[in-house]
Design a protein around this motif. Sequence first.
Motif, PDB file in Angstrom:
ATOM      1  N   UNK A   1       0.855  -1.191   0.000  1.00 55.98           N
ATOM      2  CA  UNK A   1       0.000   0.000   0.000  1.00 55.98           C
ATOM      3  C   UNK A   1       0.888   1.237   0.000  1.00 55.98           C
ATOM      4  N   UNK A   2       0.573   2.193  -0.879  1.00 53.25           N
ATOM      5  CA  UNK A   2       1.352   3.427  -0.940  1.00 53.25           C
ATOM      6  C   UNK A   2       0.451   4.580  -1.345  1.00 53.25           C
ATOM      7  N   UNK A   3       0.787   5.756  -0.886  1.00 58.20           N
ATOM      8  CA  UNK A   3       0.167   6.955  -1.441  1.00 58.20           C
ATOM      9  C   UNK A   3       0.935   7.324  -2.717  1.00 58.20           C
ATOM     10  N   UNK A   4       0.405   8.228  -3.552  1.00 53.42           N
ATOM     11  CA  UNK A   4       0.988   8.434  -4.885  1.00 53.42           C
ATOM     12  C   UNK A   4       2.303   9.201  -4.926  1.00 53.42           C
ATOM     13  N   UNK A   5       2.634   9.959  -3.857  1.00 53.24           N
ATOM     14  CA  UNK A   5       3.770  10.866  -3.984  1.00 53.24           C
ATOM     15  C   UNK A   5       5.104  10.125  -3.917  1.00 53.24           C
ATOM     16  N   UNK A   6       6.131  10.744  -4.464  1.00 55.22           N
ATOM     17  CA  UNK A   6       7.449  10.119  -4.569  1.00 55.22           C
ATOM     18  C   UNK A   6       8.016   9.705  -3.220  1.00 55.22           C
ATOM     19  N   UNK A   7       7.769  10.497  -2.174  1.00 51.95           N
ATOM     20  CA  UNK A   7       8.334  10.204  -0.858  1.00 51.95           C
ATOM     21  C   UNK A   7       7.841   8.857  -0.335  1.00 51.95           C
TER      22      UNK A   7
END
Length: 374
Positions: free
Chosen positions: A252-258
């Motif tokens: 699971x990840x949010x879209x931003x590069x960080x």
Amino acid sequence: MAITRDDVLKVLSTVTVDAAGTTLPASGRLSQVVVDPTNRVMFSILIDPSEAQRFEPIRRQAEGAILAAPGVSGVFASLTSERGPNQPAPPQPPAPGRPAVPPQRTGPALPGVRHIVAVASGKGGVGKSTTACNLALALSAQGLRVGLLDADIYGPSVPKLFGLSGKPKVIEERLLAPMEGFGIKVMSIGFLIEAETAMIWRGPMVQSAITQMLREVAWGELDVLVVDMPPGTGDAQLTMAQATPLSGAVIVSTPQDLALIDARRGVTMFRKVAVPILGVIENMATFICPHCGTASHIFGHGGARAEAERLEVPFLGEVPLNMTIRETSDAGRPVVAVDPDGPHAQVYRGIAAKLWANLTGGPAPRAAPRIVIE
């Protein structure tokens, strides 16, 4: 009666690890022994992953011997292949001329459980637990028998997400009955400690707790056990990956590069321990203003999809950033359970269908009748 480390080592000296009669303390396989103020004893036994099946009876024998000692209130004992700074490598059988192979998952199967799926992230704050909770409910809505293990020892949130409290019942010696919420069997360290207790535990203690919640709970017959992993790529993840026959992992990840930087680390870690990546989920993908209907990409958009393509792993779908999901989660009434026909539940159900297809290589099961929780 206070228990000392020397008392523990004396008892463990009655446990042998081989035909030559080598005792556990003399074998070089014993981790640092920890005795907490409540006389709870914690230790781990160092093994190679290929030795898991042979050493499981030894672990149980050691655990039972300590538990029988006067004054001991509890025991956390685990098998681990992670060496501490002062531990020698376990003995390796000679294998001249054989090529190196990646670590294999050699843990014993969990009786009655067909598939164990880890839901993981490389970092915290990406909504992994909320995703794991609603994903488990969405799999259940398809007619599957589902359990949920909260393996986040330091920050258990599944009791809050399911609105559950109280302590599990002991149904026989060292076997706990899981809690139940919305048709899901649930277990979490949060049921066993006070809500505000800080879990100041070292690696072996964390490993032991996860192992016991996994193997000393009466899960019964399950099609899928979803494991809500703690963030990162440390002891807890390695314990699950090496000591458990995981069917695969979901990142699971949010879209931003960080966030994607850490998601990559999660994919790499599971690949190194030969756990298949079943897919990537982009969480908090888009925010729709409830007043004007404008779409805003607060954390960016499409980053997880692009990363899944780059890493050549399946992309399972996008979950929007929405107040309803947050409000129902905070209330202990997950959106998939309380509004099964709503748009947000449909997103999770679509992701669950893809996950099941990736897991089994076949179509999604026929959905069970939906029951709206009032």
